[in-house]
Design a protein around this motif. Structure first.
Motif, PDB file in Angstrom:
ATOM      1  N   ALA A  36       0.414 -17.795 -25.679  1.00 27.29           N
ATOM      2  CA  ALA A  36       0.718 -18.242 -24.314  1.00 27.29           C
ATOM      3  C   ALA A  36      -0.372 -19.166 -23.798  1.00 27.29           C
ATOM      4  O   ALA A  36      -0.094 -20.211 -23.182  1.00 27.29           O
ATOM      5  N   ALA A  37      -1.634 -18.795 -24.051  1.00 28.69           N
ATOM      6  CA  ALA A  37      -2.750 -19.634 -23.611  1.00 28.69           C
ATOM      7  C   ALA A  37      -2.796 -20.953 -24.379  1.00 28.69           C
ATOM      8  O   ALA A  37      -3.085 -22.010 -23.806  1.00 28.69           O
ATOM      9  N   LEU A  38      -2.511 -20.888 -25.669  1.00 23.95           N
ATOM     10  CA  LEU A  38      -2.496 -22.114 -26.474  1.00 23.95           C
ATOM     11  C   LEU A  38      -1.435 -23.093 -25.975  1.00 23.95           C
ATOM     12  O   LEU A  38      -1.674 -24.303 -25.884  1.00 23.95           O
ATOM     13  N   GLY A  39      -0.252 -22.571 -25.650  1.00 23.97           N
ATOM     14  CA  GLY A  39       0.814 -23.437 -25.146  1.00 23.97           C
ATOM     15  C   GLY A  39       0.446 -24.066 -23.823  1.00 23.97           C
ATOM     16  O   GLY A  39       0.635 -25.282 -23.620  1.00 23.97           O
ATOM     17  N   LEU A  40      -0.068 -23.269 -22.893  1.00 22.99           N
ATOM     18  CA  LEU A  40      -0.454 -23.796 -21.588  1.00 22.99           C
ATOM     19  C   LEU A  40      -1.638 -24.756 -21.718  1.00 22.99           C
ATOM     20  O   LEU A  40      -1.700 -25.781 -21.018  1.00 22.99           O
ATOM     21  N   ASP A  67       8.710 -17.061 -32.974  1.00 21.10           N
ATOM     22  CA  ASP A  67       9.893 -16.541 -32.293  1.00 21.10           C
ATOM     23  C   ASP A  67       9.718 -16.504 -30.783  1.00 21.10           C
ATOM     24  O   ASP A  67      10.578 -15.966 -30.073  1.00 21.10           O
ATOM     25  N   GLU A  68       8.629 -17.089 -30.301  1.00 23.40           N
ATOM     26  CA  GLU A  68       8.389 -17.131 -28.863  1.00 23.40           C
ATOM     27  C   GLU A  68       8.893 -18.473 -28.312  1.00 23.40           C
ATOM     28  O   GLU A  68       8.362 -19.534 -28.673  1.00 23.40           O
ATOM     29  N   PRO A  69       9.915 -18.463 -27.461  1.00 27.34           N
ATOM     30  CA  PRO A  69      10.497 -19.733 -27.002  1.00 27.34           C
ATOM     31  C   PRO A  69       9.515 -20.615 -26.245  1.00 27.34           C
ATOM     32  O   PRO A  69       9.603 -21.842 -26.303  1.00 27.34           O
ATOM     33  N   ASP A  70       8.559 -19.999 -25.524  1.00 27.41           N
ATOM     34  CA  ASP A  70       7.599 -20.809 -24.773  1.00 27.41           C
ATOM     35  C   ASP A  70       6.792 -21.727 -25.688  1.00 27.41           C
ATOM     36  O   ASP A  70       6.453 -22.851 -25.303  1.00 27.41           O
ATOM     37  N   SER A  71       6.471 -21.263 -26.891  1.00 27.46           N
ATOM     38  CA  SER A  71       5.706 -22.093 -27.819  1.00 27.46           C
ATOM     39  C   SER A  71       6.477 -23.369 -28.145  1.00 27.46           C
ATOM     40  O   SER A  71       5.917 -24.479 -28.160  1.00 27.46           O
ATOM     41  N   HIS A  72       7.771 -23.235 -28.393  1.00 24.74           N
ATOM     42  CA  HIS A  72       8.601 -24.399 -28.714  1.00 24.74           C
ATOM     43  C   HIS A  72       8.840 -25.264 -27.476  1.00 24.74           C
ATOM     44  O   HIS A  72       8.951 -26.496 -27.580  1.00 24.74           O
ATOM     45  N   THR A  94      15.305 -25.433 -30.244  1.00 22.82           N
ATOM     46  CA  THR A  94      14.823 -24.147 -30.774  1.00 22.82           C
ATOM     47  C   THR A  94      14.512 -23.191 -29.635  1.00 22.82           C
ATOM     48  O   THR A  94      14.859 -21.997 -29.693  1.00 22.82           O
ATOM     49  N   ALA A  95      13.867 -23.684 -28.590  1.00 26.57           N
ATOM     50  CA  ALA A  95      13.566 -22.844 -27.430  1.00 26.57           C
ATOM     51  C   ALA A  95      14.851 -22.312 -26.793  1.00 26.57           C
ATOM     52  O   ALA A  95      14.947 -21.123 -26.440  1.00 26.57           O
ATOM     53  N   VAL A  96      15.859 -23.177 -26.669  1.00 22.14           N
ATOM     54  CA  VAL A  96      17.150 -22.763 -26.100  1.00 22.14           C
ATOM     55  C   VAL A  96      17.816 -21.723 -26.994  1.00 22.14           C
ATOM     56  O   VAL A  96      18.391 -20.731 -26.507  1.00 22.14           O
ATOM     57  N   ARG A  97      17.740 -21.923 -28.300  1.00 24.79           N
ATOM     58  CA  ARG A  97      18.367 -20.963 -29.221  1.00 24.79           C
ATOM     59  C   ARG A  97      17.700 -19.588 -29.133  1.00 24.79           C
ATOM     60  O   ARG A  97      18.375 -18.552 -29.158  1.00 24.79           O
ATOM     61  N   GLN A 104      14.745 -23.267 -17.682  1.00 22.28           N
ATOM     62  CA  GLN A 104      13.673 -24.240 -17.916  1.00 22.28           C
ATOM     63  C   GLN A 104      13.755 -24.842 -19.312  1.00 22.28           C
ATOM     64  O   GLN A 104      13.390 -26.002 -19.523  1.00 22.28           O
ATOM     65  N   TYR A 105      14.273 -24.075 -20.277  1.00 21.77           N
ATOM     66  CA  TYR A 105      14.414 -24.626 -21.624  1.00 21.77           C
ATOM     67  C   TYR A 105      15.537 -25.661 -21.662  1.00 21.77           C
ATOM     68  O   TYR A 105      15.446 -26.671 -22.353  1.00 21.77           O
ATOM     69  N   PHE A 106      16.582 -25.425 -20.893  1.00 23.58           N
ATOM     70  CA  PHE A 106      17.658 -26.421 -20.799  1.00 23.58           C
ATOM     71  C   PHE A 106      17.169 -27.678 -20.080  1.00 23.58           C
ATOM     72  O   PHE A 106      17.583 -28.799 -20.416  1.00 23.58           O
ATOM     73  N   SER A 107      16.287 -27.504 -19.094  1.00 23.90           N
ATOM     74  CA  SER A 107      15.761 -28.679 -18.392  1.00 23.90           C
ATOM     75  C   SER A 107      14.932 -29.540 -19.348  1.00 23.90           C
ATOM     76  O   SER A 107      14.994 -30.772 -19.296  1.00 23.90           O
ATOM     77  N   GLN A 108      14.165 -28.895 -20.226  1.00 28.88           N
ATOM     78  CA  GLN A 108      13.371 -29.644 -21.200  1.00 28.88           C
ATOM     79  C   GLN A 108      14.271 -30.327 -22.230  1.00 28.88           C
ATOM     80  O   GLN A 108      14.011 -31.471 -22.637  1.00 28.88           O
ATOM     81  N   LEU A 109      15.329 -29.647 -22.640  1.00 25.04           N
ATOM     82  CA  LEU A 109      16.292 -30.270 -23.554  1.00 25.04           C
ATOM     83  C   LEU A 109      16.923 -31.485 -22.891  1.00 25.04           C
ATOM     84  O   LEU A 109      17.083 -32.543 -23.515  1.00 25.04           O
TER      85      LEU A 109
END
Length: 426
Positions: A36-40, A67-72, A94-97, A104-109
């Motif tokens: 989580a920290a790495l992604g942010l 398998d963590e959607p936030d990473s993707h 991948t995040a949406v899946r 928020q994942y759909f907004s990024q897509l």
């Protein structure tokens, strides 16, 4: 969760990216494998244009938590900002899946599809996010942008009005409404929304660029040109090339018809003149309008460094053209006339350079401009030498002139169209 992570998260929410990155770096010194920290942390780095470090961090996040959607999700943001749009789309999908219930994942897509000019798919992704949360601001904004580029400005304005009703202090939504109004040819109310956006977020480039266009659109001639530019922006790249090539080949066909059938010449000539004027207007309307803003007390504050530089180069090239042409005519000087032609020929590459994306598109345009300038100066030099010697103009003079004209009127316009629409990976 360390205090550094908490402070970094709060600072990121306030868009204080550099400070947030520092706090998150301290957290990662203690917990280097925290996805989580790495992604942010990657998100903060990409906001301050540290692209390589951002991608390294987000790849570690994906490796640690595949398998963590936030990473993707964060990976998609980094890739999109780097101009690698297809990879960004794959990461967003991948995040949406992994979590199809998060808007928020759909907004990024939707964002990754939008930058690829897939307007309908971007709209569908935004609508899918809104089906989960009807008030999701990012989905509403990307829905607005997609509708605007699909030619549904009225629907776009209705969508962004809903966003502003829920959050009237959203700077991006005000900028979005401004652009939707510009597409409706309503520059005055558009300017009001751009100003409000910049009041809320003085760093909003999307609003600043819109305010510049809305201000220039006060000029009725530029307003027509802006309508053309905005219409072209709603087309995908293939359709835009179709319009450009269609106009060129239509002009060639008219010229051929007039040559083989002289009786058509009086009818064809005005059409060709109008086409030439239109082409010149599309080439020089932007730098000329920027130059006019440069001398306006309020306008010069709106322009960024590239727009100011473009205006200065345009002024220099046009001054060279005027001095050379007028001086050459009255002094009966071929070198001055050649200098005037070179000034005109260099105006497009010298100004279009600043509209190319930083990276290889701008570098290619730079070398084209330098090469053309070298040929032009050689042409002027040969003209001055042979004119002063009283000799007939040589083959070198003729070849340099032909080469310069082919470059200025043949090579530069086509490459400029391609390079302005190209995106460099960062």
């Amino acid at each position: 969760m360390t205090p550094h992570f908490q402070r970094g998260t709060l600072l990121a929410q306030q868009s204080r990216w550099l400070d947030a990155a520092r706090e998150l770096k301290k957290h990662l010194a203690e917990q280097p494998a925290d996805p989580a920290a790495l992604g942010l942390f990657a998100l903060c780095l990409v906001q301050i244009d540290k692209f390589d470090e951002a991608e390294a961090a987000v790849r570690r996040a994906v490796a640690r938590a595949p398998d963590e959607p936030d990473s993707h999700y964060y990976h998609a943001i980094v890739l999109r900002r780097r101009g690698r749009f297809r990879e960004a789309e794959a990461a967003a999908r991948t995040a949406v899946r992994l979590d199809p219930e998060s808007p928020q994942y759909f907004s990024q897509l939707s964002a990754t599809l939008f930058v690829q000019e897939k307007w309908e798919e971007a709209l569908a992704a935004a609508d899918a996010g809104l089906a989960l949360d009807a008030e999701h601001a990012q989905c509403l904004n990307f829905r607005t942008m997609a509708l605007t580029h699909l030619g549904s400005a009225a629907q776009a304005i209705a969508t962004v009005d809903a966003t502003l009703a829920a959050n009237p202090e959203d700077a991006f939504s005000h900028a979005n409404k401004g652009w939707a109004l510009l597409h409706q040819n309503r520059p005055a109310p558009a300017a009001d929304h751009f100003r409000e956006s910049m009041r809320l977020d003085p760093t909003c480039e999307y609003a600043r660029a819109g305010l510049v266009e809305a201000t220039k659109a006060r000029n009725p001639v530029y307003r027509i040109v802006l309508k053309y530019f905005l219409w072209m922006s709603r087309l995908d790249s293939r359709a835009r090339w179709g319009v450009i090539l269609g106009g060129y080949f239509a002009a060639r066909a008219l010229t051929t018809s007039a040559r083989h059938n002289p009786s058509l010449a009086p009818w064809v000539a005005p059409l060709l003149i109008l086409y030439a004027l239109f082409v010149l207007t599309t080439w020089f309307a932007v730098p000329l309008s920027n130059l006019l803003l440069r001398f306006s007390r309020d306008g010069r504050l709106m322009l960024d460094d590239d727009e100011r530089a473009s205006a200065h180069w345009f002024a220099g090239c046009m001054t060279t053209m005027a001095v050379g042409s007028i001086g050459g005519y009255f002094a009966d000087s071929v070198p001055l006339l050649v200098l005037g032609a070179v000034g005109f020929g260099l105006a497009l590459p010298a100004t279009i350079f600043y509209r190319c994306d930083q990276g290889w598109p701008r570098n290619v345009m730079r070398w084209i401009a330098v090469a053309l300038a070298a040929v032009g100066l050689a042409w002027v030099g040969v003209a001055a030498t042979e004119s002063s010697a009283g000799d007939d103009f040589s083959i070198a003079f003729k070849l340099l002139g032909i080469g310069f004209m082919i470059g200025a009127l043949g090579i530069v316009p086509w490459t400029a169209n391609a390079l302005v629409n190209a995106t460099a990976e960062k």
